[in-house]
Design an enzyme around this catalytic site. Structure first.
Site, PDB file in Angstrom:
ATOM      1  N   ASP A  29      11.644  47.078  15.820  1.00  0.00           N
ATOM      2  CA  ASP A  29      10.820  47.016  17.030  1.00  0.00           C
ATOM      3  C   ASP A  29      10.513  48.420  17.558  1.00  0.00           C
ATOM      4  OD1 ASP A  29       9.660  45.374  19.209  1.00  0.00           O
ATOM      5  OD2 ASP A  29      11.146  46.416  20.431  1.00  0.00           O
ATOM      6  N   ASN A  84      28.071  45.843  16.014  1.00  0.00           N
ATOM      7  CA  ASN A  84      27.232  44.782  16.596  1.00  0.00           C
ATOM      8  C   ASN A  84      26.756  43.773  15.547  1.00  0.00           C
ATOM      9  OD1 ASN A  84      27.672  46.256  18.859  1.00  0.00           O
ATOM     10  ND2 ASN A  84      25.608  47.069  19.047  1.00  0.00           N
ATOM     11  N   GLN A 124      28.233  51.869  16.174  1.00  0.00           N
ATOM     12  CA  GLN A 124      27.861  50.812  17.140  1.00  0.00           C
ATOM     13  C   GLN A 124      27.098  49.699  16.422  1.00  0.00           C
ATOM     14  OE1 GLN A 124      25.466  52.836  20.045  1.00  0.00           O
ATOM     15  NE2 GLN A 124      27.222  53.745  21.105  1.00  0.00           N
ATOM     16  N   GLN A 136       8.669  38.741  24.581  1.00  0.00           N
ATOM     17  CA  GLN A 136       9.848  39.618  24.483  1.00  0.00           C
ATOM     18  C   GLN A 136      10.409  39.880  25.886  1.00  0.00           C
ATOM     19  OE1 GLN A 136      10.889  44.091  22.964  1.00  0.00           O
ATOM     20  NE2 GLN A 136       9.805  42.817  21.518  1.00  0.00           N
ATOM     21  N   TYR A 194       7.498  54.449  23.573  1.00  0.00           N
ATOM     22  CA  TYR A 194       8.809  55.017  23.262  1.00  0.00           C
ATOM     23  C   TYR A 194       8.659  56.484  22.839  1.00  0.00           C
ATOM     24  CZ  TYR A 194      10.440  50.129  23.295  1.00  0.00           C
ATOM     25  OH  TYR A 194      10.726  48.838  23.647  1.00  0.00           O
ATOM     26  N   TRP A 237      14.042  52.077  21.265  1.00  0.00           N
ATOM     27  CA  TRP A 237      13.859  52.561  22.647  1.00  0.00           C
ATOM     28  C   TRP A 237      15.007  53.488  23.043  1.00  0.00           C
ATOM     29  CZ3 TRP A 237      16.206  50.251  27.497  1.00  0.00           C
ATOM     30  CH2 TRP A 237      15.692  50.849  28.650  1.00  0.00           C
ATOM     31  N   LEU A 261      22.878  43.881  25.487  1.00  0.00           N
ATOM     32  CA  LEU A 261      24.102  44.433  26.079  1.00  0.00           C
ATOM     33  C   LEU A 261      23.834  45.051  27.450  1.00  0.00           C
ATOM     34  CD1 LEU A 261      25.618  46.107  22.862  1.00  0.00           C
ATOM     35  CD2 LEU A 261      26.336  43.967  23.971  1.00  0.00           C
ATOM     36  N   ALA A 262      22.685  44.725  28.038  1.00  0.00           N
ATOM     37  CA  ALA A 262      22.314  45.308  29.343  1.00  0.00           C
ATOM     38  C   ALA A 262      22.511  46.825  29.303  1.00  0.00           C
ATOM     39  CB  ALA A 262      23.086  44.657  30.482  1.00  0.00           C
TER      40      ALA A 262
HETATM   41  P1  NDP Z   1      21.302  47.125  24.368  1.00  0.00           P
HETATM   42  O1  NDP Z   1      21.342  46.478  25.690  1.00  0.00           O
HETATM   43  O2  NDP Z   1      22.057  46.474  23.274  1.00  0.00           O
HETATM   44  O3  NDP Z   1      21.770  48.641  24.558  1.00  0.00           O
HETATM   45  C1  NDP Z   1      21.947  49.463  23.444  1.00  0.00           C
HETATM   46  C2  NDP Z   1      22.775  50.683  23.850  1.00  0.00           C
HETATM   47  O4  NDP Z   1      24.085  50.282  24.250  1.00  0.00           O
HETATM   48  C3  NDP Z   1      22.973  51.633  22.696  1.00  0.00           C
HETATM   49  O5  NDP Z   1      21.879  52.495  22.514  1.00  0.00           O
HETATM   50  C4  NDP Z   1      24.257  52.331  23.096  1.00  0.00           C
HETATM   51  O6  NDP Z   1      23.952  53.271  24.119  1.00  0.00           O
HETATM   52  C5  NDP Z   1      25.056  51.179  23.701  1.00  0.00           C
HETATM   53  N1  NDP Z   1      25.812  50.435  22.683  1.00  0.00           N
HETATM   54  C6  NDP Z   1      25.321  49.551  21.765  1.00  0.00           C
HETATM   55  N2  NDP Z   1      26.303  49.030  21.031  1.00  0.00           N
HETATM   56  C7  NDP Z   1      27.446  49.568  21.465  1.00  0.00           C
HETATM   57  C8  NDP Z   1      28.795  49.400  21.104  1.00  0.00           C
HETATM   58  N3  NDP Z   1      29.155  48.557  20.132  1.00  0.00           N
HETATM   59  N4  NDP Z   1      29.740  50.105  21.778  1.00  0.00           N
HETATM   60  C9  NDP Z   1      29.395  50.947  22.768  1.00  0.00           C
HETATM   61  N5  NDP Z   1      28.127  51.169  23.168  1.00  0.00           N
HETATM   62  C10 NDP Z   1      27.140  50.464  22.533  1.00  0.00           C
HETATM   63  O7  NDP Z   1      19.813  47.218  23.818  1.00  0.00           O
HETATM   64  P2  NDP Z   1      18.585  48.180  24.248  1.00  0.00           P
HETATM   65  O8  NDP Z   1      18.484  48.313  25.711  1.00  0.00           O
HETATM   66  O9  NDP Z   1      18.653  49.419  23.433  1.00  0.00           O
HETATM   67  O10 NDP Z   1      17.370  47.289  23.763  1.00  0.00           O
HETATM   68  C11 NDP Z   1      17.237  46.961  22.373  1.00  0.00           C
HETATM   69  C12 NDP Z   1      15.796  47.062  21.964  1.00  0.00           C
HETATM   70  O11 NDP Z   1      15.017  46.138  22.720  1.00  0.00           O
HETATM   71  C13 NDP Z   1      15.118  48.418  22.227  1.00  0.00           C
HETATM   72  O12 NDP Z   1      15.419  49.377  21.247  1.00  0.00           O
HETATM   73  C14 NDP Z   1      13.664  48.005  22.189  1.00  0.00           C
HETATM   74  O13 NDP Z   1      13.230  47.855  20.859  1.00  0.00           O
HETATM   75  C15 NDP Z   1      13.698  46.655  22.880  1.00  0.00           C
HETATM   76  N6  NDP Z   1      13.373  46.781  24.327  1.00  0.00           N
HETATM   77  C16 NDP Z   1      12.211  46.217  24.764  1.00  0.00           C
HETATM   78  C17 NDP Z   1      11.827  46.297  26.070  1.00  0.00           C
HETATM   79  C18 NDP Z   1      10.557  45.671  26.518  1.00  0.00           C
HETATM   80  O14 NDP Z   1      10.124  45.918  27.651  1.00  0.00           O
HETATM   81  N7  NDP Z   1       9.907  44.869  25.712  1.00  0.00           N
HETATM   82  C19 NDP Z   1      12.649  47.020  27.076  1.00  0.00           C
HETATM   83  C20 NDP Z   1      13.869  47.553  26.521  1.00  0.00           C
HETATM   84  C21 NDP Z   1      14.205  47.416  25.201  1.00  0.00           C
HETATM   85  P3  NDP Z   1      24.750  54.632  24.355  1.00  0.00           P
HETATM   86  O15 NDP Z   1      25.555  54.951  23.145  1.00  0.00           O
HETATM   87  O16 NDP Z   1      23.713  55.632  24.658  1.00  0.00           O
HETATM   88  O17 NDP Z   1      25.612  54.391  25.568  1.00  0.00           O
END
Ligand code: NDP
Length: 325
Positions: free
Chosen positions: A49, A294, A290, A178, A54, A21, A210-211
């Site tokens: 996923d 993680n 990242q 989910q 997406y 996503w 990680l919100a």
């Molecule tokens: P997170 O809350 O873990 O956010 C991930 C984002 O945080 C990254 O893309 C990056 O963003 C930042 N990040 C991650 N790790 C680090 C780090 N170590 N240091 C600094 N920044 C970091 O998860 P997502 O919101 O991406 O959700 C994960 C998955 O869950 C999605 O890909 C999807 O498959 C699923 N999902 C499902 C939903 C649903 O409705 N069913 C809704 C949302 C997600 P950046 O670098 O851009 O700042």
């Protein structure tokens, strides 16, 4: 990597999984997507996923091209799609039989696979009878197009209704939900869904551990360039998630993480993993570093002693209240 059963089902998911996503086909280039998938797979992640919504299907196309190129043994990974937001025309959105079947067929093509291991209803559809969706999912399983189906952000009541329909007609009901689950968003998984775990053995694959990056502490000193909070269509993260109250909590969590000599990202992800009702924590990453960071979260689990968990609770003050009888 640790593997967990998806609820009472036999399917084993890596405790950490990977989703696309925001990133694939939009925030990151395809070669980065490929590296992310490779690093994930090489580190034992077996669940990828995705969703029709997406990048309007392009995220599945990118993932499908990578799966084809990698040529991994099909039995070695689990891939999902989700149906709900397919387009703007009347039958392109929702969980009616027509859209669910068309979305499954389209996802199979884009992902370059013969079957989806998991197929989620991305949100509940208040206009389609739940029985229509349950029958459709059951039929897709019988046709071999999907193996398991689930829900995302449905209420416990809606999931229960799906199970009641399934039981009445001897159909296969939803095996997995989910929900969003992280230190800032806990109520559904820790309270509302408890009867679902007990009565139906539902598994959970949780999103945004990680919100959206807030729980890494990266926003404590402003918004880093190229980070998710800069994306205009996701302004709600800045407005709602990064509110004054959460900023104070994240700062305090960051201090605790420093005291423990771990990163806040690792602490936040490990905290999700600690919940036994979580089958898999879906990670998101825009950079390979990242994801590499993680992935280390799992090693942190032994450090989450009851003393540390109590310190986290004291900072958060948001543990759902369970009624006792
Ligand atoms: P997170 O809350 O873990 O956010 C991930 C984002 O945080 C990254 O893309 C990056 O963003 C930042 N990040 C991650 N790790 C680090 C780090 N170590 N240091 C600094 N920044 C970091 O998860 P997502 O919101 O991406 O959700 C994960 C998955 O869950 C999605 O890909 C999807 O498959 C699923 N999902 C499902 C939903 C649903 O409705 N069913 C809704 C949302 C997600 P950046 O670098 O851009 O700042």
């Amino acid at each position: 990597m640790e593997y967990r059963r998806m609820g009472k089902s036999g399917l084993q998911l890596s405790a950490l999984s990977f989703g696309s996503w925001v990133t694939f086909a939009s925030q990151v280039q395809d070669n980065t997507s490929e590296k992310l998938m490779q690093v994930a797979y090489d580190n034992g992640i077996n669940f990828f996923d995705n969703a029709e919504a997406y990048a309007s299907g392009k995220s599945e196309k990118v993932m499908g091209d990578i799966l084809k190129k990698m040529n991994w043994d099909r039995s070695s990974y689990v891939v999902s799609s989700k149906v709900f937001w397919g387009g703007n025309l009347p039958n392109q959105k929702g969980l009616m039989r027509k859209h669910v079947v068309e979305a499954a067929n389209a996802a199979l093509q884009r992902l370059n696979v013969d079957y989806l291991d998991l197929f989620y209803c991305h949100r509940p559809d208040e206009f389609t009878p739940i029985s229509e969706t349950v029958w459709t999912m059951h039929n897709l399983i019988q046709q071999g197009k999907i193996l398991y189906w689930g829900t995302s952000e449905w209420s416990a009541q809606q999931i229960t209704e799906a199970h009641v329909v399934a039981e009445r007609y001897n159909l296969i009901g939803p095996s997995v939900e989910q929900p969003q689950y992280n230190l800032l968003e806990r109520t559904k998984l820790e309270k509302e869904y408890l009867p679902l775990f007990k009565n139906f053995g539902m598994g959970t694959t949780i999103w945004s551990p990680l919100a959206s990056g807030v729980l890494t502490g990266k926003y404590l000193n402003g918004i880093p360039k190229g980070s998710r909070m800069e994306i205009e269509s996701l302004a709600w993260i800045k407005d709602k998630v990064w509110n004054a109250e959460n900023q104070v909590k994240v700062a305090a969590l960051n201090t605790l993480a420093n005291d423990l000599d771990v990163s806040l990202a690792n602490l936040s992800i490990a905290w999700c993993l600690k919940n036994p009702n979580v089958s898999s924590v879906i990670l998101g990453a825009s950079k390979v570093e990242q994801l590499e960071e993680n992935l280390k979260s799992i090693e942190l689990l032994p450090k989450l002693t009851s003393e540390v968990m109590a310190k986290i609770e004291a900072i958060m003050g948001n543990k759902p209240h369970l009624t006792s009888y």
